[in-house]
Design an enzyme around this catalytic site. Structure first.
Site, PDB file in Angstrom:
ATOM      1  N   GLY A 121      64.559 -65.729 -31.916  1.00 48.09           N
ATOM      2  CA  GLY A 121      64.902 -66.630 -30.821  1.00 48.09           C
ATOM      3  C   GLY A 121      64.698 -68.078 -31.208  1.00 48.09           C
ATOM      4  O   GLY A 121      63.717 -68.703 -30.790  1.00 48.09           O
ATOM      5  N   SER A 123      67.867 -70.644 -32.082  1.00 54.56           N
ATOM      6  CA  SER A 123      68.950 -71.525 -31.629  1.00 54.56           C
ATOM      7  C   SER A 123      69.115 -71.500 -30.116  1.00 54.56           C
ATOM      8  O   SER A 123      68.889 -70.481 -29.454  1.00 54.56           O
ATOM      9  CB  SER A 123      70.272 -71.107 -32.279  1.00 54.56           C
ATOM     10  OG  SER A 123      70.229 -71.297 -33.674  1.00 54.56           O
ATOM     11  N   GLU A 238      63.340 -66.995 -45.703  1.00 54.24           N
ATOM     12  CA  GLU A 238      64.598 -66.295 -45.464  1.00 54.24           C
ATOM     13  C   GLU A 238      65.456 -66.211 -46.719  1.00 54.24           C
ATOM     14  O   GLU A 238      66.259 -65.322 -46.866  1.00 54.24           O
ATOM     15  CB  GLU A 238      65.369 -67.026 -44.357  1.00 54.24           C
ATOM     16  CG  GLU A 238      66.592 -66.302 -43.870  1.00 54.24           C
ATOM     17  CD  GLU A 238      67.230 -67.003 -42.683  1.00 54.24           C
ATOM     18  OE1 GLU A 238      68.149 -66.427 -42.074  1.00 54.24           O
ATOM     19  OE2 GLU A 238      66.814 -68.126 -42.351  1.00 54.24           O
ATOM     20  N   SER A 363      73.312 -75.763 -40.987  1.00 57.31           N
ATOM     21  CA  SER A 363      74.618 -76.209 -41.472  1.00 57.31           C
ATOM     22  C   SER A 363      74.498 -76.903 -42.825  1.00 57.31           C
ATOM     23  O   SER A 363      73.414 -77.326 -43.250  1.00 57.31           O
ATOM     24  CB  SER A 363      75.249 -77.167 -40.456  1.00 57.31           C
ATOM     25  OG  SER A 363      74.511 -78.384 -40.419  1.00 57.31           O
TER      26      SER A 363
END
Length: 383
Positions: A121, A123, A238, A363
């Protein structure tokens, strides 16, 4: 690092390959939850998680090289997509790095057994790549927990998850990186948590919106107000072993595009041929980079470089796939119906889904800012 596979690693590889082949021979598409439990029973989840008392957390011991071996073999045999990826590869390393021993003993063994699934949880509608803009609020409820209210979006696996780790604002009036906490929230709270699938242009719904209305958070990881540091630590974790497994999948996709180009004659086009060669060369470079940086600590730029490399590469592969298909790439393979307005072939799905690769997970613009500011020492972007 100098990364090489030794004899013990190759023995481990043979064991992994044999187990996967045996399990998938009779049922190549098992029930996803049953598959997680099968992986857990065999000890394939959480390879190498350390334990402070030497017992670990219910998983088998494995070196970093053997973790890479398992990830590669799993991808190579096209085993089922994992429901437990987020719990194993994101939550678990974060708890090992930032959690208490009590939290590790509570949450890691069920992940290792394939019994509890997680989602992330982070974004929100106004806080995607700019994660510091989180507005979801958590208020202490007087019992040692928090009541969490807000909205999360692009939440993978939310419909299947038993738990969600949530970045929320626990200090009223705080802004940006301050006043955030990393909370653990049970998803089975009727009336307090609603999950809505998001239908994508591929026709599928891998992502979801999650609405929290006073949902209770059982635990805070890393201490109240330290959520930003924990969240950034998780994002660095990650880009680890799973990146190498991802590249095995990329190689399989590239091979299909090459085969399609040969079959259609498109490989005779020098532009297409140059594109295929470039994709192969870049994928080889990505693997070398991933192996060189695997296990490296304290390098703030390595995760961002890895994300920039694979995100752009995969998007270009999708573009190349429809270029190889030619005019047929603009036409769906199935008949139109109101229930199924269009179908996509493999190349079309790759093209559409990979458009998001340079956006989700941070991004390209955010990754370049991180490299510029934290590695190169350039001035921060004006606020």
């Amino acid at each position: 690092m100098d990364f090489r596979f030794g004899d013990e690693d190759e023995t481990f590889r043979a064991q992994a390959r044999a187990w996967l082949a045996d399990r998938l021979a009779d049922d190549p598409a098992p029930d996803p939850r049953a598959w997680e439990r099968a992986l857990g029973r065999a000890g394939w989840i959480g390879l190498g998680w350390p334990g402070t008392d030497g017992r670990g957390y219910g998983n088998r011991c494995a070196t970093l090289a053997q973790q890479v071996v398992w990830a590669e073999e799993y991808a190579r045999c096209a085993a089922p997509a994992r429901l437990g990826h987020i719990g194993e590869n994101l939550l678990a390393p974060t708890l090992i790095a930032y959690g208490t021993e009590e939290q590790r003993r509570r949450f890691l063994p069920p992940v290792a057994r394939g019994e509890e699934l997680w989602c992330q949880g982070y974004s929100e509608p106004d806080a995607g790549s700019d994660l510091a803009g989180v507005r979801t609020a958590a208020v202490a409820d007087g019992t040692g927990g928090y009541a969490v209210t807000g909205q999360k979006i692009w939440t993978s696996l939310a419909r299947d998850a038993d738990w969600c780790f949530v970045l929320a604002r626990t200090e009223p009036g705080s802004t940006r990186h301050r006043g955030l906490s990393f909370l653990l929230v049970a998803m089975d709270q009727p009336g307090r948590i609603e999950v809505r699938p998001i239908r994508q242009m591929t026709g599928t719904s891998e992502f979801n919106e999650v609405f929290l209305d006073g949902a209770r958070a059982a635990e805070v990881v890393g201490g109240e107000g330290n959520g930003w540091a924990v969240a950034m630590g998780l994002l660095a974790l990650e880009r680890g072993v799973s990146t190498l497994a991802q590249q095995i999948g990329f190689a399989a996709e590239l091979e299909k595009v090459v085969s399609a180009a040969v079959a259609s004659g498109a490989v005779g086009d020098p532009v297409v041929r140059a594109g295929l060669v470039r994709q192969w060369a870049e994928l080889t470079t990505m693997r070398r980079h991933a192996l060189r940086t695997l296990g490296a600590t304290g390098d703030p730029g390595a995760p961002s470089v890895a994300k920039l490399l694979w995100g752009g590469w995969h998007r270009r592969l999708g573009e190349l796939a429809v270029q190889v298909a030619g005019a047929a790439g603009a036409v769906g393979p199935g008949p139109w119906s109101p229930e199924r307005p269009y179908e996509l072939d493999e190349a079309q799905r790759l093209f559409l889904f990979s458009r998001a690769d340079t956006i989700y997970g941070g991004s390209d613009e955010i990754q370049r800012n991180i490299i510029a500011e934290r590695v190169l020492g350039l001035p921060r972007e004006p606020g």
